[in-house]
Scaffold this motif. Structure first.
Motif, PDB file in Angstrom:
ATOM      1  N   LEU A 253      40.117  31.750  53.524  1.00 32.03           N
ATOM      2  CA  LEU A 253      40.308  30.332  53.859  1.00 32.03           C
ATOM      3  C   LEU A 253      41.189  29.634  52.837  1.00 32.03           C
ATOM      4  O   LEU A 253      42.002  28.770  53.185  1.00 32.03           O
ATOM      5  CB  LEU A 253      38.953  29.634  53.947  1.00 32.03           C
ATOM      6  N   ALA A 254      41.044  30.009  51.559  1.00 25.45           N
ATOM      7  CA  ALA A 254      41.835  29.374  50.507  1.00 25.45           C
ATOM      8  C   ALA A 254      43.283  29.827  50.505  1.00 25.45           C
ATOM      9  O   ALA A 254      44.122  29.199  49.846  1.00 25.45           O
ATOM     10  CB  ALA A 254      41.211  29.659  49.145  1.00 25.45           C
ATOM     11  N   SER A 255      43.590  30.898  51.229  1.00 23.71           N
ATOM     12  CA  SER A 255      44.982  31.360  51.270  1.00 23.71           C
ATOM     13  C   SER A 255      45.895  30.356  51.956  1.00 23.71           C
ATOM     14  O   SER A 255      47.113  30.396  51.769  1.00 23.71           O
ATOM     15  CB  SER A 255      45.054  32.710  51.993  1.00 23.71           C
ATOM     16  N   ASP A 256      45.318  29.432  52.736  1.00 24.53           N
ATOM     17  CA  ASP A 256      46.139  28.397  53.381  1.00 24.53           C
ATOM     18  C   ASP A 256      46.596  27.339  52.384  1.00 24.53           C
ATOM     19  O   ASP A 256      47.600  26.667  52.612  1.00 24.53           O
ATOM     20  CB  ASP A 256      45.342  27.732  54.513  1.00 24.53           C
ATOM     21  N   THR A 257      45.848  27.158  51.294  1.00 23.85           N
ATOM     22  CA  THR A 257      46.198  26.161  50.272  1.00 23.85           C
ATOM     23  C   THR A 257      46.187  26.823  48.902  1.00 23.85           C
ATOM     24  O   THR A 257      45.320  26.528  48.055  1.00 23.85           O
ATOM     25  CB  THR A 257      45.209  24.990  50.306  1.00 23.85           C
ATOM     26  N   PRO A 258      47.129  27.725  48.622  1.00 25.00           N
ATOM     27  CA  PRO A 258      47.106  28.447  47.342  1.00 25.00           C
ATOM     28  C   PRO A 258      47.404  27.571  46.141  1.00 25.00           C
ATOM     29  O   PRO A 258      47.105  27.952  45.012  1.00 25.00           O
ATOM     30  CB  PRO A 258      48.191  29.517  47.539  1.00 25.00           C
ATOM     31  N   ASP A 259      48.021  26.403  46.334  1.00 26.08           N
ATOM     32  CA  ASP A 259      48.385  25.531  45.216  1.00 26.08           C
ATOM     33  C   ASP A 259      47.336  24.478  44.912  1.00 26.08           C
ATOM     34  O   ASP A 259      47.578  23.579  44.104  1.00 26.08           O
ATOM     35  CB  ASP A 259      49.727  24.839  45.506  1.00 26.08           C
ATOM     36  N   SER A 260      46.188  24.551  45.555  1.00 26.13           N
ATOM     37  CA  SER A 260      45.144  23.557  45.343  1.00 26.13           C
ATOM     38  C   SER A 260      44.304  23.939  44.132  1.00 26.13           C
ATOM     39  O   SER A 260      43.678  25.001  44.098  1.00 26.13           O
ATOM     40  CB  SER A 260      44.260  23.449  46.586  1.00 26.13           C
ATOM     41  N   CYS A 261      44.321  23.068  43.125  1.00 23.27           N
ATOM     42  CA  CYS A 261      43.548  23.333  41.909  1.00 23.27           C
ATOM     43  C   CYS A 261      42.044  23.368  42.180  1.00 23.27           C
ATOM     44  O   CYS A 261      41.361  24.285  41.716  1.00 23.27           O
ATOM     45  CB  CYS A 261      43.894  22.289  40.855  1.00 23.27           C
ATOM     46  N   PRO A 262      41.459  22.421  42.927  1.00 27.04           N
ATOM     47  CA  PRO A 262      40.016  22.504  43.213  1.00 27.04           C
ATOM     48  C   PRO A 262      39.625  23.774  43.956  1.00 27.04           C
ATOM     49  O   PRO A 262      38.573  24.358  43.683  1.00 27.04           O
ATOM     50  CB  PRO A 262      39.751  21.250  44.053  1.00 27.04           C
ATOM     51  N   ALA A 263      40.461  24.211  44.920  1.00 26.32           N
ATOM     52  CA  ALA A 263      40.142  25.428  45.671  1.00 26.32           C
ATOM     53  C   ALA A 263      40.149  26.649  44.767  1.00 26.32           C
ATOM     54  O   ALA A 263      39.279  27.523  44.875  1.00 26.32           O
ATOM     55  CB  ALA A 263      41.132  25.607  46.819  1.00 26.32           C
TER      56      ALA A 263
END
Length: 662
Positions: free
Chosen positions: A302-312
């Motif tokens: 699921l986090a592969s969609d937002t790889p640049d998200s620091c919280p994720a």
């Protein structure tokens, strides 16, 4: 069970891969389709020959194990049995793969995942139910035992099918159905007063050492163990490269953990090492750790969609640290006796490798959060001070994330350095284990993670970085999706008591003794038949009028009506019996009843036999009687000893117009 050649690992077998590859090529497709059945049949025949050879070897080793009293010889034979047991499980799993209509393919490229640890099924020998059950039905129940050959054959066929269940929901339902039948058998045929003369043989799933016992609890516990083991095999076969597969795998491992907990809490003094309290506790912890790993894999997708998200990335870091902590605890338990003495060394090494690997992943994702976090993320990090574990030189809540870009870069390098060291340690442990060296997929995953860490470290490195003063703190383990130990869905399988014809379990079991009275011929007088009825299935004579023809015929209070005019009525309702009696003409009615006899004296309470598996009934518990319209309550023992009594029946009939009342 040996790990190196496990067909359950994600990916099809070599022959299956070759067939799929060839079949995708249009050239020569027709000739391939003609050769496939012959190739599969030959392969299946070779597997059957190898299985027969291993079975002969096991029989010889088992005879020697039982015959010798020399400790050294027994230890040597036990080691040989463990090898034979592992080979048999691998061969049978490969045979099951050939019969599977759909193989689970391991994805290639970046989506490969570390293989899981499935558990092999306990094996058993054939069991003759017919002779002891027929004898017991004839002697105790007073019926012709040969008239129950159909039911006995169905029971034997069901047990035979449970020896090789399919690795899917159908196989789980099959095991659950047999377990439910064992509960019916336990309530009807097994009691301290009398039980069938049966001897149950089972082989240890981990060591292959044989064990035998006359208690039905051993059979029930072994089936419950296989339900948990089958859940582990189903979980290991899932494709964790997609969120759906990871979710199904996590669910399967949670069910497996529930089965092992259920077995540990409700059975004791197992005669085999795999069902000991220590082993079951370890297996439960292992399944929880594998479920946590599957949850992490789903979150990673699921986090592969937002790889640049620091919280994720920070959440992934803590989730990975949680997985590492779970495997660290599992490794500690596996490395300690008595579990260490009968557990495959490859399992212990794999748990250690996974603990190092996921700890390294926690540092890698922390570094990614420090590198990729934008200025907009700074205000979106609730609780970021709890990402790191506190140390002796920092505040109790742990160090906080630096805000300056240069400090972030240096801290990210420090975490990447720890990630690289951890992944190198995982590879070293992988190389040291001879069994794990053959698991190429494990090396591919760890090497791939190491390559990513090295690449990111090279990006952050600068020529003027002469000092490495920053030390990366440990990551605080935390999960927002803790796995739940779920009990297996045993009650969902609807079953009917195979020996239903013998009558309701509340009366017609080896716990009770009775005397058959009649048939007696009665006619209805001015005051009726002279007795009062109550209850259902079977109908009870609640009272007998003094001086009436019922008393003259020998009927007594507490008798159960089992036949009306030659028709069995053990399962009739009150209204059905009343209707039959009301419809009788001048010829009267012929009744047959049973009178309960006093219960035999309880057995003397001497010292209990060591190393036996006791069911809860033998430890002072009793399985409650099932309702007719609902499935058997699996493992639902009451903690109070219940004695046979008739006071639990409904109140006597008060309808003075009823033809059965005086």
């Amino acid at each position: 069970m040996i790990l190196e050649e496990r067909p359950d690992d994600p990916g099809a077998s070599e022959d299956s891969d070759r067939l799929q590859e060839d079949s995708s090529n249009p050239k020569g497709y027709d000739s391939l389709m003609q050769n496939q059945p012959g190739q599969l049949q030959s392969h299946r025949a070779r597997l059957h020959q190898q299985i027969s050879k291993e079975l002969r070897m096991r029989t010889g080793a088992e005879n020697l194990y039982r015959a010798t009293s020399n400790t050294w010889v027994r230890e040597t034979v036990a080691l040989e049995l463990s090898y034979v047991n592992s080979n048999l499980q691998l061969l049978k799993e490969e045979l099951a793969e050939l019969g599977s209509s759909a193989d689970v393919e391991q994805p290639e490229g970046e989506s490969v995942t570390i293989p899981m640890i499935p558990l092999g099924l306990k094996e058993t020998k054939e069991l003759d139910w017919a002779t002891p059950l027929k004898e017991l039905i004839s002697e105790h129940f007073g019926e012709d035992g040969t008239s129950y050959e159909t039911e006995i054959q169905e029971l034997e066929d069901l047990r035979q099918a449970t020896r090789t269940p399919s690795r899917d929901e159908v196989g789980l339902d099959l095991l659950a159905a047999y377990y439910s039948q064992l509960c019916f058998l336990d309530a009807r045929f097994f009691s301290p007063a009398r039980s069938p003369r049966l001897l149950f043989h089972w082989y240890d799933s981990l060591t292959g050492v044989p064990a035998q016992q006359r208690a039905l609890a051993f059979e029930k516990g072994s089936i419950l163990f296989n339900i948990g083991a089958l859940h582990t095999q189903i979980g290991a076969r899932q494709d964790c490269s997609c969120t759906e597969g990871a979710s199904h795998a996590a669910e399967a491992f949670q069910r497996a953990a529930g089965a092992f907990r259920l077995l540990r809490e409700n059975f004791s003094h197992a005669p085999s090492a795999d069902m000991s309290t220590a082993s079951l506790s370890m297996l439960e912890q292992l399944m929880v750790a594998q479920a946590q790993e599957c949850i992490f894999k789903g979150l990673l997708l699921l986090a592969s969609d937002t790889p640049d998200s620091c919280p994720a990335q920070l959440q992934l870091a803590q989730e990975a640290a949680q997985v590492a902590a779970e495997y660290g605890l599992v490794h500690q338990v596996m490395a300690q006796p008595p579990v260490r003495d009968h557990l495959p060394a490859s399992w212990t090494n794999l748990a250690h490798v996974k603990a190092e690997h996921f700890s390294a992943l926690a540092h890698y994702h922390t570094a990614m959060a420090l590198c990729e976090g934008s200025s907009a993320d700074k205000g979106e990090l609730p609780g970021q001070e709890h990402v790191f574990q506190p140390s002796a030189t920092c505040e109790p809540q742990g160090p906080t994330l630096p805000q300056h870009p240069e400090e972030r870069r240096k801290l990210a390098k420090a975490h990447l350095k720890r990630a690289i060291l951890g992944q190198e340690e995982a590879l070293r442990l992988h190389t040291l284990c001879r069994v794990l060296r053959k698991v190429d997929l494990l090396q591919v995953v760890v090497t791939q993670a190491l390559r990513h860490s090295l690449a990111k470290y090279s990006e952050l490195e600068r020529e003027d970085d002469f000092f490495e003063a920053v030390e990366a703190p440990d990551i605080q383990p935390k999960t927002h999706h803790a796995p739940e130990v779920k009990m297996p869905s045993l009650s969902q399988v609807k079953v009917t008591d195979l020996f239903h014809r013998l009558g309701p379990l509340s009366v017609f079991s080896t716990k009770n003794r009775w005397q058959l009275v009649g048939p007696v011929r009665m006619t209805r007088g001015e005051g009726g038949f002279g007795f009062t009825l109550r209850g259902d299935s079977p109908v009870l004579i609640a009272a007998v009028v003094p001086g009436s023809q019922a008393e003259s015929a020998g009927l007594k209070e507490g008798d159960y009506i089992v036949s009306v005019n030659g028709r069995p009525c053990k399962w009739w309702k009150h209204v059905e019996v009343v209707a039959q009696l009301r419809g009788m003409g001048e010829d009267g009615v012929s009744l047959q009843v049973v009178s309960l006899l006093p219960s035999p004296e309880p057995r003397s309470t001497g010292p209990r036999r060591p190393a036996l598996l006791w069911s809860q009934r033998e430890c002072g518990f009793e399985t409650p009687m099932p309702a007719r319209a609902r499935p058997w309550p699996i493992l639902a023992w009451s903690r109070k000893n219940k004695q046979s009594k008739t006071g639990s029946q409904p109140d006597p009939c008060t309808n003075r117009n009823c033809v059965t009342c005086p």
